[in-house]
Motif scaffolding. Sequence first.
Motif, mmCIF file in Angstrom:
data_model
loop_
_atom_site.group_PDB
_atom_site.id
_atom_site.type_symbol
_atom_site.label_atom_id
_atom_site.label_comp_id
_atom_site.label_asym_id
_atom_site.label_seq_id
_atom_site.Cartn_x
_atom_site.Cartn_y
_atom_site.Cartn_z
ATOM 1 N N ARG A 162 11.052 -22.173 26.271
ATOM 2 C CA ARG A 162 12.118 -21.231 26.594
ATOM 3 C C ARG A 162 11.704 -19.796 26.334
ATOM 4 O O ARG A 162 12.230 -18.885 26.929
ATOM 5 C CB ARG A 162 13.364 -21.552 25.766
ATOM 6 N N GLY A 163 10.785 -19.584 25.389
ATOM 7 C CA GLY A 163 10.429 -18.231 25.001
ATOM 8 C C GLY A 163 9.796 -17.432 26.109
ATOM 9 O O GLY A 163 10.125 -16.272 26.322
ATOM 10 N N ALA A 164 8.889 -18.016 26.844
ATOM 11 C CA ALA A 164 8.185 -17.288 27.892
ATOM 12 C C ALA A 164 8.986 -17.252 29.181
ATOM 13 O O ALA A 164 8.733 -16.434 30.042
ATOM 14 C CB ALA A 164 6.825 -17.936 28.137
ATOM 15 N N GLY A 165 9.954 -18.129 29.326
ATOM 16 C CA GLY A 165 10.702 -18.233 30.571
ATOM 17 C C GLY A 165 11.771 -17.184 30.763
ATOM 18 O O GLY A 165 12.465 -17.188 31.768
ATOM 19 N N GLY A 166 11.937 -16.301 29.832
ATOM 20 C CA GLY A 166 12.917 -15.244 29.988
ATOM 21 C C GLY A 166 14.327 -15.648 29.619
ATOM 22 O O GLY A 166 15.237 -14.851 29.706
ATOM 23 N N ILE A 182 18.118 -11.899 22.959
ATOM 24 C CA ILE A 182 16.788 -12.013 22.364
ATOM 25 C C ILE A 182 16.102 -13.252 22.936
ATOM 26 O O ILE A 182 16.765 -14.185 23.401
ATOM 27 C CB ILE A 182 16.836 -12.066 20.823
ATOM 28 N N ARG A 183 14.773 -13.241 22.904
ATOM 29 C CA ARG A 183 14.023 -14.403 23.376
ATOM 30 C C ARG A 183 14.276 -15.584 22.458
ATOM 31 O O ARG A 183 14.329 -15.432 21.240
ATOM 32 C CB ARG A 183 12.531 -14.094 23.442
ATOM 33 N N ARG A 184 14.367 -16.752 23.051
ATOM 34 C CA ARG A 184 14.555 -17.972 22.279
ATOM 35 C C ARG A 184 13.217 -18.457 21.751
ATOM 36 O O ARG A 184 12.165 -18.025 22.204
ATOM 37 C CB ARG A 184 15.203 -19.033 23.158
ATOM 38 N N ALA A 185 13.270 -19.373 20.806
ATOM 39 C CA ALA A 185 12.047 -19.941 20.231
ATOM 40 C C ALA A 185 11.254 -20.664 21.307
ATOM 41 O O ALA A 185 11.808 -21.289 22.198
ATOM 42 C CB ALA A 185 12.394 -20.897 19.098
ATOM 43 N N ASP A 186 9.950 -20.600 21.204
ATOM 44 C CA ASP A 186 9.036 -21.234 22.146
ATOM 45 C C ASP A 186 8.644 -22.600 21.607
ATOM 46 O O ASP A 186 8.506 -22.789 20.403
ATOM 47 C CB ASP A 186 7.793 -20.337 22.291
ATOM 48 N N SER A 187 8.412 -23.552 22.484
ATOM 49 C CA SER A 187 8.065 -24.915 22.052
ATOM 50 C C SER A 187 6.664 -25.013 21.456
ATOM 51 O O SER A 187 6.322 -26.017 20.861
ATOM 52 C CB SER A 187 8.165 -25.886 23.234
ATOM 53 N N ASN A 188 5.837 -23.986 21.594
ATOM 54 C CA ASN A 188 4.456 -24.054 21.120
ATOM 55 C C ASN A 188 4.276 -23.616 19.677
ATOM 56 O O ASN A 188 3.153 -23.389 19.243
ATOM 57 C CB ASN A 188 3.550 -23.207 22.018
#
Length: 108
Positions: A59-63, A92-98
Amino acid sequence: MTDFEIPYDETRDPTWEVGVDRIPWRRRHDDTCSKTGPCPRCGHSIAFVEEAPADSESRGAGGQGKFEECNCEVVHPETPEGRIGCGANGLIRRADSNLSADSGGTKR
């Protein structure tokens, strides 16, 4: 003006969003992610927690953002009754799965 004198203001400020996005998400051991640091507007401590995204979900990189606001637990001047924080808010950006567990925001 000290940080306690900064009046409550709910005007959306893109610079606040950028400042909060600079604070790294950290994956915790309870399958959540947290972000803790100083509010870019008032300087008091803010904290956000959300469920950790599934490994296949980024989700983080997807905007995709989430609406948050300063939750510093300080009652600033002109704060409406029952509210806390300085009023700063935005997407704000959400946490990324990585994120790895307790990674400090570093990718695997």
